[in-house]
Design a protein around this motif. Structure first.
Motif, PDB file in Angstrom:
ATOM      1  N   LEU A  80       2.503   1.823  -3.390  1.00  0.00           N
ATOM      2  CA  LEU A  80       1.505   2.186  -4.396  1.00  0.00           C
ATOM      3  C   LEU A  80       1.009   3.622  -4.214  1.00  0.00           C
ATOM      4  O   LEU A  80       0.867   4.383  -5.171  1.00  0.00           O
ATOM      5  CB  LEU A  80       0.327   1.237  -4.341  1.00  0.00           C
ATOM      6  N   MET A  81       0.749   4.013  -2.958  1.00  0.00           N
ATOM      7  CA  MET A  81       0.317   5.392  -2.688  1.00  0.00           C
ATOM      8  C   MET A  81       1.386   6.371  -3.177  1.00  0.00           C
ATOM      9  O   MET A  81       1.093   7.437  -3.718  1.00  0.00           O
ATOM     10  CB  MET A  81       0.099   5.594  -1.185  1.00  0.00           C
ATOM     11  N   TYR A 134       1.202   7.440  -6.844  1.00  0.00           N
ATOM     12  CA  TYR A 134       0.317   8.568  -7.149  1.00  0.00           C
ATOM     13  C   TYR A 134       0.995   9.886  -6.776  1.00  0.00           C
ATOM     14  O   TYR A 134       0.908  10.874  -7.503  1.00  0.00           O
ATOM     15  CB  TYR A 134      -1.014   8.433  -6.394  1.00  0.00           C
ATOM     16  N   VAL A 135       1.671   9.893  -5.612  1.00  0.00           N
ATOM     17  CA  VAL A 135       2.354  11.115  -5.174  1.00  0.00           C
ATOM     18  C   VAL A 135       3.430  11.504  -6.182  1.00  0.00           C
ATOM     19  O   VAL A 135       3.559  12.681  -6.560  1.00  0.00           O
ATOM     20  CB  VAL A 135       2.959  10.906  -3.769  1.00  0.00           C
ATOM     21  N   LEU A 189      -8.551  -0.616   0.589  1.00  0.00           N
ATOM     22  CA  LEU A 189      -7.778  -1.704   1.196  1.00  0.00           C
ATOM     23  C   LEU A 189      -7.075  -1.224   2.459  1.00  0.00           C
ATOM     24  O   LEU A 189      -7.043  -1.922   3.478  1.00  0.00           O
ATOM     25  CB  LEU A 189      -6.742  -2.214   0.196  1.00  0.00           C
ATOM     26  N   ALA A 197      -8.778   6.322  -9.534  1.00  0.00           N
ATOM     27  CA  ALA A 197      -7.633   7.092  -9.017  1.00  0.00           C
ATOM     28  C   ALA A 197      -7.162   6.629  -7.642  1.00  0.00           C
ATOM     29  O   ALA A 197      -6.954   7.437  -6.744  1.00  0.00           O
ATOM     30  CB  ALA A 197      -7.960   8.587  -8.992  1.00  0.00           C
ATOM     31  N   GLY A 198      -7.011   5.317  -7.466  1.00  0.00           N
ATOM     32  CA  GLY A 198      -6.435   4.819  -6.222  1.00  0.00           C
ATOM     33  C   GLY A 198      -7.427   4.602  -5.098  1.00  0.00           C
ATOM     34  O   GLY A 198      -7.036   4.177  -4.016  1.00  0.00           O
ATOM     35  N   GLU A 230      -9.256  -2.080  -6.828  1.00  0.00           N
ATOM     36  CA  GLU A 230      -9.177  -0.990  -7.803  1.00  0.00           C
ATOM     37  C   GLU A 230      -9.694  -1.443  -9.176  1.00  0.00           C
ATOM     38  O   GLU A 230     -10.480  -0.739  -9.827  1.00  0.00           O
ATOM     39  CB  GLU A 230      -7.722  -0.518  -7.910  1.00  0.00           C
ATOM     40  N   LEU A 280       0.824  -1.205   0.000  1.00  0.00           N
ATOM     41  CA  LEU A 280       0.000   0.000   0.000  1.00  0.00           C
ATOM     42  C   LEU A 280       0.860   1.257   0.000  1.00  0.00           C
ATOM     43  O   LEU A 280       0.578   2.210  -0.722  1.00  0.00           O
ATOM     44  CB  LEU A 280      -0.947  -0.015   1.198  1.00  0.00           C
ATOM     45  N   TRP A 289      -7.340   1.156  -3.655  1.00  0.00           N
ATOM     46  CA  TRP A 289      -6.205   0.900  -2.762  1.00  0.00           C
ATOM     47  C   TRP A 289      -6.440   1.569  -1.416  1.00  0.00           C
ATOM     48  O   TRP A 289      -6.069   1.034  -0.370  1.00  0.00           O
ATOM     49  CB  TRP A 289      -4.915   1.401  -3.401  1.00  0.00           C
ATOM     50  N   ILE A 290      -7.019   2.762  -1.443  1.00  0.00           N
ATOM     51  CA  ILE A 290      -7.318   3.441  -0.174  1.00  0.00           C
ATOM     52  C   ILE A 290      -8.318   2.604   0.622  1.00  0.00           C
ATOM     53  O   ILE A 290      -8.202   2.459   1.840  1.00  0.00           O
ATOM     54  CB  ILE A 290      -7.841   4.870  -0.439  1.00  0.00           C
ATOM     55  N   TYR A 324      -3.467  10.498  -0.524  1.00  0.00           N
ATOM     56  CA  TYR A 324      -2.493   9.405  -0.621  1.00  0.00           C
ATOM     57  C   TYR A 324      -1.516   9.455   0.547  1.00  0.00           C
ATOM     58  O   TYR A 324      -1.205   8.421   1.156  1.00  0.00           O
ATOM     59  CB  TYR A 324      -1.742   9.487  -1.952  1.00  0.00           C
TER      60      TYR A 324
END
Lengths: 358, 309
Positions: A150-151, A154-155, B228, B221-222, B41, A147, B225-226, B276
């Protein structure tokens, strides 16, 4: 009924046959998909898999696309072997591109012979720094690296977008979100005239060879394997699981960063908001398709590179939607994971109820 | 006038939180049965695109939502065939599902990019939504927002107050024990995974039907995953997932308002990073206590089940 019996040992024949089986099933389903979309399957497959390889330029493109895939995948595979799931390679690639590209912009107009090596090393540092965040948070705070990495992807994408629309924007670029083109001295030399094959490809081969050495010939490679198979064994054997997490993430990040620096100093030649068509994610498929083995990964990278080029060719020749490439790649990984069952299990067909008596 | 803004902010927070709530609650049920599906996702994207297409072609919101749910469940079925039937690695298969979902949704939706669609109608419960301030918040949402609350309550009740929920949790804690007493481990996990897929599909449908009402590639847009991460953040408890989803919804809206206000000199990209980065911070805060995670996580999570061990 069908039952699965665990094999006492993994099947070596199936270990190498399943990737081929997966490719075959993917092509088969691809043909069905093409027919479903209203294209002649034979034409479409020809445009996808044969046409791109018909000339020297196409072969050069194959190496251009296989370079980042192989480079990233060998790094990721080291981690996957140790159950370290770095899936943020796309973000590490982006940081590598930012670091490498930043150097190219900083020394614009005063490029020396040391600039290119510095850019590549800068890319490795950038990627490794980005991978150090999940490594630190995992080893220090037990935070899930899947996680976190992966986050951070995006950043990283947002950071790149900020740089190319803000401080690094080309002043002469008519407002387009991109930097100026790098100077001549910040562009990787072309190896073969008439193609775009650049010096990154031999670098990828070096990375594959180095990974092969680590996996097959070094104590570190053995430790990775031990941690992956039985995590507690590391403690008994007297080495640290944390060190393996750090090392695999740093290597993976550095290679992804290197791939990013190569992309911007090779085929692209500047920083733009989208520098990679998902190489960091496709490399995950490449790593599995190559059985986490460096040589297998090289072959898998060439195949996946072909799927990118084939997608573009099929779009130009037949007007096939380019999104088909993503579907192909996903399908391939599915079939591979599905056929993996043959490696570890024996499939038995039995009459219902007869199983116990036998 | 401040109260009016507050009321509209509350409405938009609920809109931003609803897809997360659906996806995270679905994943919770799957994880409680011992299955870690990292394909949220991809399932959300597939649900979003099919719901949008069906909504646009039929004009029916209910059909569109059902299509989103069915698509999510179909994707989850693919995951189930591989991980439950063919005993594939759950982490790798989940990643494959996400990659496949990204490609499939782009392919299905390519001729619909940018087409507008009328958003899901806001319900008006007996005209109560005309009540100033509280009316729109409490009585003026679209059906999916209410459904998300009902579903959350239903899941919490099911997991902790029914026998079937107890069986599902026992399968997640110790599938071999459950198997030896005679519970159909695979069938129970299949049901849990399908439910998770359907909820992710509805979460995706909410995005393309109501939140942005349109289809764009990668529009989730994620958020999958958020979702999860929210399950971990909530230490696998329904009420905390509700709290977490609204925390993140609030955060999203807060940063959007900061961008909109134009009073703060922070580039939009940095504000967009906030959800994020917040996910990472929250993960770190909750995971640093390894014992708490170990005690709350379903014991068999992510492990392949084969009767022979």
């Amino acid at each position: 009924m069908i039952t699965l019996d665990r094999r006492p040992e993994t099947s070596h024949i199936w270990l190498y046959a399943t990737p081929l089986l997966a490719v075959f099933l993917t092509v088969l389903c691809g043909a069905i998909l093409f027919a479903f979309l209203g294209f002649d399957p034979a034409d479409a497959l020809h445009a996808y898999f044969i046409l791109p390889l018909a000339d020297q330029y196409g072969l050069g493109e194959l190496t251009v696309k296989a370079t980042p895939l192989a480079m990233i995948a060998v790094g990721l595979a080291l981690g996957f072997r140790a159950n370290v799931w770095n899936i943020g390679a796309e973000g590490q690639l982006t940081l590598g591109a930012i670091f490498g590209g930043g150097l190219a912009l900083a020394f614009y107009g005063q490029e020396g012979p040391l600039l290119l090596p510095a850019m590549l090393i800068g890319g490795m540092v950038g990627g490794a720094l980005w991978a150090a965040i999940p490594a630190f948070l995992r080893t220090r705070f037990n935070a899930n690296e899947i996680l976190v990495s992966l986050m951070l992807t995006y950043v990283a994408g947002l950071l790149l977008s900020y740089l190319v629309t803000g401080p690094w924007k080309d002043p002469m670029g008519f407002g387009f979100p991109q930097t100026r083109l790098f100077g001549e001295g910040a562009i990787l030399p072309i190896l073969l005239d008439g193609t775009r094959m650049h010096i990154g490809f031999p670098l990828a081969l070096v990375a594959v060879a180095a990974a092969w050495f680590i996996v097959s010939r070094s104590l570190f490679g053995f430790q990775i394997k031990v941690v992956g198979l039985t995590p507690p064994a590391a403690g008994y054997a007297g080495f640290s699981g944390r060190r393996i997490i750090w090392a695999t993430l740093m290597i993976g990040g550095a290679l992804a960063g290197l791939a990013g620096a190569i992309e911007v100093s090779g085929p692209i030649g500047q920083l733009t908001p989208s520098i990679s068509p998902g190489y960091g994610f496709t490399a995950i498929i490449v790593a599995f398709l190559g059985r986490l083995h460096p040589v297998g990964i090289l072959l898998a990278a060439l195949l996946m590179a072909l799927s990118y080029i084939g997608g573009e060719t099929a779009q130009i020749e037949l007007g096939l939607p380019v999104a088909v490439t993503g579907v192909f790649q996903g399908m391939l990984l599915f079939f591979l994971l599905a056929s993996d069952v043959l490696v570890h299990f024996r499939v038995r067909f039995r009459l219902r109820g007869a199983g116990r008596a036998a | 006038m401040d109260m009016l803004i507050l009321s509209s902010v509350a409405v938009s927070i609920m809109a931003a939180s609803t897809p997360l709530l659906f996806a995270a609650m679905g994943e919770l049920v799957a994880e409680k049965s011992g299955v870690l599906n990292l394909g949220v996702e991809g399932m959300m994207l597939a649900g979003a695109v099919l719901a949008f297409i069906v909504g646009l072609e039929t004009g029916s919101g209910i059909l569109a939502i059902a299509a989103g749910a069915a698509m999510g469940a179909l994707m989850a079925a693919l995951f189930a065939v591989l991980t439950l039937g063919l005993l594939a690695n759950q982490v790798a298969t989940g990643l494959a599902l996400t990659l496949f979902g990204i490609g499939l949704s782009a392919l299905l939706g390519q001729s619909y990019v940018g087409t507008p669609i009328p958003p899901l109608p806001k319900l008006s419960v007996g005209g109560l939504s005309d009540i100033p301030l509280l009316g729109p918040v409490v009585f003026g949402q679209d059906a999916l927002v209410y459904l998300s609350f009902a579903m959350t309550a239903g899941v919490a009740y099911f997991l902790y107050r029914t026998r079937a929920g107890l069986v599902l949790r026992s399968v997640g804690e110790n599938p071999h024990a459950a198997h030896s007493i005679g519970f159909p481990v695979i069938a129970i996990r299949l049901a849990a995974v399908l439910f998770g897929g359907a909820m992710a599909g509805i979460g995706g449908a909410y995005m393309s039907l109501s939140y942005t009402p349109m289809w764009a590639e990668g529009m989730i847009a994620g958020r999958g995953w958020i979702a999860l991460a929210l399950v971990v953040f909530a230490t696998w408890r329904p009420a905390r997932i509700l709290l977490g989803a609204y925390l993140f919804g609030g955060l999203t809206i807060a940063q959007l308002h900061m961008q909109g206000s134009g009073q703060i000199e922070i580039p939009a990209q940095f504000l967009n990073m906030v959800p994020y980065l917040a996910t990472i911070v929250v993960l770190v805060l909750i995971s640093r206590d390894a014992t708490r995670i170990r005690l709350n996580a379903p014991a068999s999570i992510g492990k392949v089940f084969h009767p022979d061990g």
